[in-house]
Scaffold this motif. Structure first.
Motif, PDB file in Angstrom:
ATOM      1  N   ASP A  98       0.831  -1.202   0.000  1.00  0.00           N
ATOM      2  CA  ASP A  98       0.000   0.000   0.000  1.00  0.00           C
ATOM      3  C   ASP A  98       0.870   1.258   0.000  1.00  0.00           C
ATOM      4  O   ASP A  98       0.372   2.355   0.170  1.00  0.00           O
ATOM      5  N   SER A  99       2.172   1.072  -0.201  1.00  0.00           N
ATOM      6  CA  SER A  99       3.066   2.219  -0.300  1.00  0.00           C
ATOM      7  C   SER A  99       2.852   2.916  -1.636  1.00  0.00           C
ATOM      8  O   SER A  99       2.121   2.434  -2.494  1.00  0.00           O
ATOM      9  N   SER A 100       3.525   4.040  -1.808  1.00  0.00           N
ATOM     10  CA  SER A 100       3.419   4.780  -3.059  1.00  0.00           C
ATOM     11  C   SER A 100       3.827   3.895  -4.228  1.00  0.00           C
ATOM     12  O   SER A 100       4.796   3.150  -4.149  1.00  0.00           O
ATOM     13  N   SER A 101       3.087   4.007  -5.296  1.00  0.00           N
ATOM     14  CA  SER A 101       3.288   3.155  -6.460  1.00  0.00           C
ATOM     15  C   SER A 101       4.507   3.556  -7.289  1.00  0.00           C
ATOM     16  O   SER A 101       5.096   2.724  -7.957  1.00  0.00           O
ATOM     17  N   PHE A 102       4.864   4.844  -7.255  1.00  0.00           N
ATOM     18  CA  PHE A 102       5.964   5.328  -8.094  1.00  0.00           C
ATOM     19  C   PHE A 102       7.203   5.592  -7.266  1.00  0.00           C
ATOM     20  O   PHE A 102       7.114   6.275  -6.246  1.00  0.00           O
ATOM     21  N   PRO A 103       8.339   5.091  -7.714  1.00  0.00           N
ATOM     22  CA  PRO A 103       8.583   4.158  -8.807  1.00  0.00           C
ATOM     23  C   PRO A 103       8.471   2.724  -8.307  1.00  0.00           C
ATOM     24  O   PRO A 103       8.422   2.488  -7.102  1.00  0.00           O
ATOM     25  N   SER A 104       8.491   1.792  -9.200  1.00  0.00           N
ATOM     26  CA  SER A 104       8.553   0.387  -8.808  1.00  0.00           C
ATOM     27  C   SER A 104       9.961   0.121  -8.284  1.00  0.00           C
ATOM     28  O   SER A 104      10.932   0.223  -9.023  1.00  0.00           O
ATOM     29  N   LYS A 105      10.063  -0.161  -6.989  1.00  0.00           N
ATOM     30  CA  LYS A 105      11.372  -0.432  -6.399  1.00  0.00           C
ATOM     31  C   LYS A 105      11.961  -1.733  -6.936  1.00  0.00           C
ATOM     32  O   LYS A 105      13.168  -1.877  -7.052  1.00  0.00           O
ATOM     33  N   HIS A 106      11.083  -2.688  -7.286  1.00  0.00           N
ATOM     34  CA  HIS A 106      11.562  -3.906  -7.945  1.00  0.00           C
ATOM     35  C   HIS A 106      12.285  -3.535  -9.246  1.00  0.00           C
ATOM     36  O   HIS A 106      13.365  -4.045  -9.533  1.00  0.00           O
ATOM     37  N   ALA A 107      11.668  -2.656 -10.030  1.00  0.00           N
ATOM     38  CA  ALA A 107      12.252  -2.260 -11.317  1.00  0.00           C
ATOM     39  C   ALA A 107      13.517  -1.446 -11.128  1.00  0.00           C
ATOM     40  O   ALA A 107      14.488  -1.607 -11.884  1.00  0.00           O
ATOM     41  N   VAL A 108      13.540  -0.561 -10.124  1.00  0.00           N
ATOM     42  CA  VAL A 108      14.732   0.245  -9.852  1.00  0.00           C
ATOM     43  C   VAL A 108      15.926  -0.664  -9.583  1.00  0.00           C
ATOM     44  O   VAL A 108      16.995  -0.524 -10.187  1.00  0.00           O
ATOM     45  N   THR A 109      15.733  -1.601  -8.669  1.00  0.00           N
ATOM     46  CA  THR A 109      16.820  -2.494  -8.268  1.00  0.00           C
ATOM     47  C   THR A 109      17.244  -3.414  -9.418  1.00  0.00           C
ATOM     48  O   THR A 109      18.439  -3.610  -9.665  1.00  0.00           O
ATOM     49  N   ALA A 110      16.253  -3.958 -10.103  1.00  0.00           N
ATOM     50  CA  ALA A 110      16.556  -4.856 -11.228  1.00  0.00           C
ATOM     51  C   ALA A 110      17.325  -4.126 -12.316  1.00  0.00           C
ATOM     52  O   ALA A 110      18.322  -4.647 -12.845  1.00  0.00           O
TER      53      ALA A 110
END
Length: 192
Positions: A98-110
């Motif tokens: 339920d945290s903020s959607s932007f940015p995707s932390k999964h995508a940032v790290t990947a």
């Protein structure tokens, strides 16, 4: 509705590429294992076993720097997640963020891990890039993020990896200059 919102709404809700049904177990596994960047530790281990220790270290370092940056951005940008809580696609995940959607932390790290790998070793990038794309896709397919959340995350991750590569080159240049100065200084000081 802004242009970005229309893009997100059209891409997420009206796309046949992103059905609302439960995703393939591989997609679910990619999303779950990438949480907190955990997926990238065994990937780095495999890189190290393949004789690419330097690449593995750089990729993990980029991911470690990128993750808190993603979290900081999400503290500033308050964005609701897609309204998909009742969809089988979203219910497939054990997490219900339920945290903020932007940015995707999964995508940032990947993206940071993948871009750092690609900048250091193109051969290794052939193995890592599909995993990066799978993780990014998994966040869309499970309806946890809007498309622009994932694209923004990928961009941030790549920028972190590029910055890390630039800093690494600068550090190497400074170290080389210091070594040369140490060699040259005694030569000139003896003749003064």
């Amino acid at each position: 509705m802004s242009g970005g919102d229309e893009l997100d709404d059209d891409a997420l809700h009206n796309s046949e590429a992103l059905p609302t049904s439960r995703p393939n177990p591989i997609v679910i596994a990619a999303s779950v294992t990438a949480r907190g960047g955990l997926l990238w530790f065994p990937v780095a281990g495999l890189l190290a076993l393949a004789g690419k220790k330097k690449t593995a270290k750089r990729a993990l370092a980029a991911a470690a720097v990128a993750m808190p940056i993603g979290h900081l951005v999400s503290l500033v940008v308050h964005r609701q997640r897609p309204p998909a809580a009742n969809m089988p696609a979203r219910q497939a995940l054990p997490e219900h963020p339920d945290s903020s959607s932007f940015p995707s932390k999964h995508a940032v790290t990947a993206a940071a891990f993948g871009a750092a790998t690609a900048l250091d070793d193109r051969e290794a990038a052939v193995f890592v890039t599909p995993l990066v794309l799978l993780v990014a896709y998994s966040r869309l397919r499970t309806r946890v993020h809007w498309p622009t959340d994932v694209l923004g995350g990928l961009l941030i991750g790549v920028l972190v990896a590029l910055a890390q590569a630039g800093i690494g080159r600068s550090a190497k240049a400074r170290a080389t200059a210091c070594r040369l100065a140490a060699i040259v200084r005694p030569v000139f000081s003896d003749h003064s």
